[in-house]
Design a protein around this motif. Structure first.
Motif, PDB file in Angstrom:
ATOM      1  N   ALA A   1       1.293  17.277  27.463  1.00  0.00           N
ATOM      2  CA  ALA A   1       1.578  16.060  28.231  1.00  0.00           C
ATOM      3  C   ALA A   1       0.713  15.981  29.489  1.00  0.00           C
ATOM      4  CB  ALA A   1       3.061  16.033  28.617  1.00  0.00           C
ATOM      5  N   LEU A   2       0.541  17.104  30.184  1.00  0.00           N
ATOM      6  CA  LEU A   2      -0.265  17.112  31.413  1.00  0.00           C
ATOM      7  C   LEU A   2      -1.735  16.865  31.113  1.00  0.00           C
ATOM      8  CD1 LEU A   2       1.327  20.102  33.395  1.00  0.00           C
ATOM      9  CD2 LEU A   2       1.473  17.663  33.952  1.00  0.00           C
TER      10      LEU A   2
ATOM     11  N   ALA B   1      -2.990  15.224  28.558  1.00  0.00           N
ATOM     12  CA  ALA B   1      -3.161  13.830  28.159  1.00  0.00           C
ATOM     13  C   ALA B   1      -3.056  12.878  29.343  1.00  0.00           C
ATOM     14  CB  ALA B   1      -2.121  13.466  27.101  1.00  0.00           C
ATOM     15  N   SER B   2      -2.196  13.190  30.307  1.00  0.00           N
ATOM     16  CA  SER B   2      -1.938  12.266  31.412  1.00  0.00           C
ATOM     17  C   SER B   2      -2.829  12.497  32.625  1.00  0.00           C
ATOM     18  CB  SER B   2      -0.466  12.375  31.849  1.00  0.00           C
ATOM     19  OG  SER B   2       0.402  12.103  30.766  1.00  0.00           O
ATOM     20  N   PHE B   3      -3.067  13.779  32.965  1.00  0.00           N
ATOM     21  CA  PHE B   3      -3.752  14.073  34.230  1.00  0.00           C
ATOM     22  C   PHE B   3      -4.968  14.979  34.091  1.00  0.00           C
ATOM     23  CE2 PHE B   3       0.832  13.584  35.069  1.00  0.00           C
ATOM     24  CZ  PHE B   3       0.800  12.452  35.866  1.00  0.00           C
ATOM     25  N   GLY B   4      -5.214  15.534  32.903  1.00  0.00           N
ATOM     26  CA  GLY B   4      -6.366  16.410  32.718  1.00  0.00           C
ATOM     27  C   GLY B   4      -5.986  17.881  32.764  1.00  0.00           C
ATOM     28  N   ILE B   5      -6.912  18.709  32.291  1.00  0.00           N
ATOM     29  CA  ILE B   5      -6.655  20.143  32.155  1.00  0.00           C
ATOM     30  C   ILE B   5      -6.431  20.818  33.505  1.00  0.00           C
ATOM     31  CG2 ILE B   5      -7.790  22.317  31.541  1.00  0.00           C
ATOM     32  CD1 ILE B   5      -8.873  21.018  29.071  1.00  0.00           C
ATOM     33  N   THR B   6      -7.127  20.367  34.539  1.00  0.00           N
ATOM     34  CA  THR B   6      -7.016  21.011  35.857  1.00  0.00           C
ATOM     35  C   THR B   6      -5.577  21.059  36.340  1.00  0.00           C
ATOM     36  OG1 THR B   6      -9.221  20.174  36.382  1.00  0.00           O
ATOM     37  CG2 THR B   6      -7.910  21.000  38.213  1.00  0.00           C
ATOM     38  N   THR B   7      -4.791  20.040  36.024  1.00  0.00           N
ATOM     39  CA  THR B   7      -3.396  19.979  36.468  1.00  0.00           C
ATOM     40  C   THR B   7      -2.592  21.171  35.959  1.00  0.00           C
ATOM     41  OG1 THR B   7      -3.578  17.570  36.302  1.00  0.00           O
ATOM     42  CG2 THR B   7      -1.371  18.485  36.604  1.00  0.00           C
ATOM     43  N   CYS B   8      -2.868  21.621  34.748  1.00  0.00           N
ATOM     44  CA  CYS B   8      -2.147  22.768  34.190  1.00  0.00           C
ATOM     45  C   CYS B   8      -2.395  24.024  35.021  1.00  0.00           C
ATOM     46  CB  CYS B   8      -2.576  23.012  32.748  1.00  0.00           C
ATOM     47  SG  CYS B   8      -2.082  21.716  31.591  1.00  0.00           S
ATOM     48  N   PHE B   9      -3.634  24.218  35.454  1.00  0.00           N
ATOM     49  CA  PHE B   9      -3.957  25.409  36.233  1.00  0.00           C
ATOM     50  C   PHE B   9      -3.333  25.347  37.629  1.00  0.00           C
ATOM     51  CE2 PHE B   9      -7.770  24.939  33.365  1.00  0.00           C
ATOM     52  CZ  PHE B   9      -7.319  25.883  32.448  1.00  0.00           C
TER      53      PHE B   9
ATOM     54  N   ALA C   1      -5.133  18.812  19.678  1.00  0.00           N
ATOM     55  CA  ALA C   1      -4.311  19.461  20.698  1.00  0.00           C
ATOM     56  C   ALA C   1      -2.818  19.251  20.439  1.00  0.00           C
ATOM     57  CB  ALA C   1      -4.676  18.941  22.090  1.00  0.00           C
ATOM     58  N   SER C   2      -2.436  18.086  19.926  1.00  0.00           N
ATOM     59  CA  SER C   2      -1.017  17.836  19.666  1.00  0.00           C
ATOM     60  C   SER C   2      -0.483  18.770  18.577  1.00  0.00           C
ATOM     61  CB  SER C   2      -0.802  16.377  19.257  1.00  0.00           C
ATOM     62  OG  SER C   2      -1.535  16.082  18.071  1.00  0.00           O
ATOM     63  N   GLY C   3      -1.281  19.011  17.551  1.00  0.00           N
ATOM     64  CA  GLY C   3      -0.876  19.944  16.501  1.00  0.00           C
ATOM     65  C   GLY C   3      -0.776  21.368  17.022  1.00  0.00           C
ATOM     66  N   LEU C   4      -1.698  21.745  17.924  1.00  0.00           N
ATOM     67  CA  LEU C   4      -1.638  23.075  18.529  1.00  0.00           C
ATOM     68  C   LEU C   4      -0.356  23.249  19.326  1.00  0.00           C
ATOM     69  CD1 LEU C   4      -2.798  25.800  19.421  1.00  0.00           C
ATOM     70  CD2 LEU C   4      -4.079  24.578  21.203  1.00  0.00           C
ATOM     71  N   GLY C   5      -0.025  22.246  20.141  1.00  0.00           N
ATOM     72  CA  GLY C   5       1.200  22.332  20.933  1.00  0.00           C
ATOM     73  C   GLY C   5       2.435  22.404  20.055  1.00  0.00           C
ATOM     74  N   LEU C   6       2.461  21.609  18.961  1.00  0.00           N
ATOM     75  CA  LEU C   6       3.613  21.596  18.068  1.00  0.00           C
ATOM     76  C   LEU C   6       3.779  22.934  17.361  1.00  0.00           C
ATOM     77  CD1 LEU C   6       5.915  20.077  16.666  1.00  0.00           C
ATOM     78  CD2 LEU C   6       4.237  19.259  14.984  1.00  0.00           C
ATOM     79  N   MET C   7       2.696  23.496  16.835  1.00  0.00           N
ATOM     80  CA  MET C   7       2.789  24.774  16.131  1.00  0.00           C
ATOM     81  C   MET C   7       3.204  25.897  17.073  1.00  0.00           C
ATOM     82  SD  MET C   7      -0.221  24.916  13.242  1.00  0.00           S
ATOM     83  CE  MET C   7      -1.584  24.597  14.367  1.00  0.00           C
ATOM     84  N   THR C   8       2.638  25.916  18.267  1.00  0.00           N
ATOM     85  CA  THR C   8       2.993  26.964  19.232  1.00  0.00           C
ATOM     86  C   THR C   8       4.456  26.858  19.625  1.00  0.00           C
ATOM     87  OG1 THR C   8       0.722  26.899  20.086  1.00  0.00           O
ATOM     88  CG2 THR C   8       2.367  28.026  21.427  1.00  0.00           C
ATOM     89  N   ALA C   9       4.928  25.629  19.824  1.00  0.00           N
ATOM     90  CA  ALA C   9       6.320  25.432  20.221  1.00  0.00           C
ATOM     91  C   ALA C   9       7.276  25.848  19.104  1.00  0.00           C
ATOM     92  CB  ALA C   9       6.543  23.963  20.587  1.00  0.00           C
ATOM     93  N   LEU C  10       6.933  25.536  17.839  1.00  0.00           N
ATOM     94  CA  LEU C  10       7.817  25.896  16.736  1.00  0.00           C
ATOM     95  C   LEU C  10       7.823  27.400  16.483  1.00  0.00           C
ATOM     96  CD1 LEU C  10       7.110  22.898  14.376  1.00  0.00           C
ATOM     97  CD2 LEU C  10       9.291  23.475  15.432  1.00  0.00           C
ATOM     98  N   ALA C  11       6.686  28.054  16.689  1.00  0.00           N
ATOM     99  CA  ALA C  11       6.672  29.517  16.600  1.00  0.00           C
ATOM    100  C   ALA C  11       7.572  30.102  17.676  1.00  0.00           C
ATOM    101  CB  ALA C  11       5.242  30.037  16.741  1.00  0.00           C
TER     102      ALA C  11
END
Length: 420
Positions: A180-181, A183-191, A272-282
């Motif tokens: 979500a971050l 998509a909305s604000f860019g990768i820098t926001t996560c860091f 990226a959405s598939g990566l987030g979904l798979m990681t979350a389900l694991a």
């Protein structure tokens, strides 16, 4: 060194009726504070990890470079975790944690600056990854050794399981939040968010109501303390085998989490959405595995149960690697997450309840060398995938773990019969 009895002086011991419950460790204020801080920190770590993995694979489209970045994060842990364990046995562990958290926050800020102002230079990212790995190699032994001061012996299994459950809740929240971050604000926001999370951890550590840790100043040298830890494990074959049981699956199977980025980009083509979904389900499966290990506390403290969970972990990944689509792979990935944490919680609990407290930091630090082996395994899986493809690479490495569990079951009856 704080003795095992110190924890009972800090807070009252609950009645036997509630002592062995799944959430019994949360009855202790110190552990609750520690747990709250870790919860925030774990989410921040996953924001950082998912964002960094996606940054590398999306800008380079090179699985080898992804493996190299993770290797730079993990190799220092493998090389220096034992040094961190020696320090954790010689100084106050809370103080050690506060300093390592502050340094990790500085590295997180540096990573945000590199992405924002230096066009995500891969070489600067590699340098910061090495720095982060060095810090973690001293943070982990102190963090996990401190748990023994926060709860009594009877609540240790609950504390270990809750830590695993919390870590895997973060694996759900972190990847979804990172998607979500980004998509909305860019990768820098996560860091940046990860850097802020460290302030919460430090505040919680300062709020712990602990007596000063009674550290016995050792006359022996640092090197003698280091070799003494190895000598202790050499005298205790079961401890040595438990450490080996932790190391082998970490190298051959645990890299599947990092390698989900490759499956999302090159196998299932879900982005990226598939990566987030798979990681979350694991991670969701991992929560169930932690609850299972906590629910079956007596069984989970048996060597036979630990070996069954470990074999199930490898078998699930073999099935995942064969799945034709992401949606077919999801249930198997859920099972892999469950078996991974069930086996890991079982192993960690048995080890915590077996080791002498005077050697706790050093023995646990050998266990945390697994954090270094995981990126090394990721790099190995990445190199293997260039020859065989991602599917076969994961299946071959997972098969090693299934075979290892079968060999231990047949050839190590003492481990199979172990219970604590």
């Amino acid at each position: 060194m704080t003795s095992p009895d110190t924890t009972t002086d800090v807070e009252p011991t609950p009645s036997p009726a509630v002592r062995n419950g799944t959430f019994s460790a949360l009855r202790y204020r110190n552990y609750r504070l520690f747990w709250y801080g870790n919860s925030i920190s774990f989410v921040g770590d996953w924001l950082d990890q998912i964002a960094l993995n996606w940054l590398v694979i999306s800008t380079t489209n090179d699985p080898v470079m992804l493996g190299l970045v993770n290797l730079c994060r993990g190799l220092p842990i493998m090389l220096f975790a034992m040094f961190g364990g020696v320090v954790a046995d010689r100084i106050d562990r809370r103080t050690m944690l506060i300093w390592t958290q502050a340094l990790a926050m500085c590295v997180a800020i540096g990573l945000a600056c590199v992405v924002a102002f230096f066009n995500a230079s891969i070489w600067l990212i590699l340098v910061l990854a090495v720095c982060r790995g060095m810090i973690v190699s001293f943070n982990l032994p102190a963090r996990h050794s401190l748990v023994y001061q926060l709860v009594p012996h009877a609540a240790m299994a609950s504390a270990v399981s809750l830590n695993s459950i919390t870590l895997n809740l973060a694996k759900i929240i972190g990847p979804l939040a990172s998607a979500a971050l980004i998509a909305s604000f860019g990768i820098t926001t996560c860091f940046i968010a990860n850097a802020l999370s460290f302030t919460v951890v430090m505040a919680m550590l300062l709020m712990l109501d602990l007596p000063p840790q009674k550290v016995t100043r050792k006359q022996e040298s640092f090197l003698a303390s280091l070799t003494g830890g190895f000598a202790y494990m050499g005298r205790e074959p079961i401890l040595l085998m438990l450490v080996l049981v932790a190391l082998v699956p970490t190298f051959f199977c645990q890299p599947y989490i990092q390698f989900l980025a490759v499956f999302a980009a090159q196998v299932f083509h879900t982005g990226a959405s598939g990566l987030g979904l798979m990681t979350a389900l694991a991670a969701a499966g991992s929560i169930c595995g932690g609850l299972l290990a906590s629910r079956l506390q007596r069984d989970a403290r048996r060597g036979s149960t630990m070996l069954i969970f470990m074999a199930g972990f490898g078998a699930s990944l073999i099935l995942f690697s064969m799945a034709p689509t992401m949606y077919v792979a999801i249930p198997v990935l859920f099972a892999a997450g469950a078996m991974h944490i069930a086996y890991n919680s079982s192993n960690n609990t048995i080890l915590q309840l077996t080791v002498d407290d005077a050697y706790r930091g050093r023995v646990l630090s050998s266990l945390f060398m697994t954090r270094g082996l995981m990126p090394l395994g990721t790099a190995t899986m990445a190199l293997l995938s260039t020859v065989t493809g991602p599917r076969l690479a994961m299946a071959l490495m997972a098969f090693v773990v299934v075979a290892f569990a079968a060999i231990l079951w047949m050839r190590m009856p003492k481990l199979r019969a172990l219970r604590v």
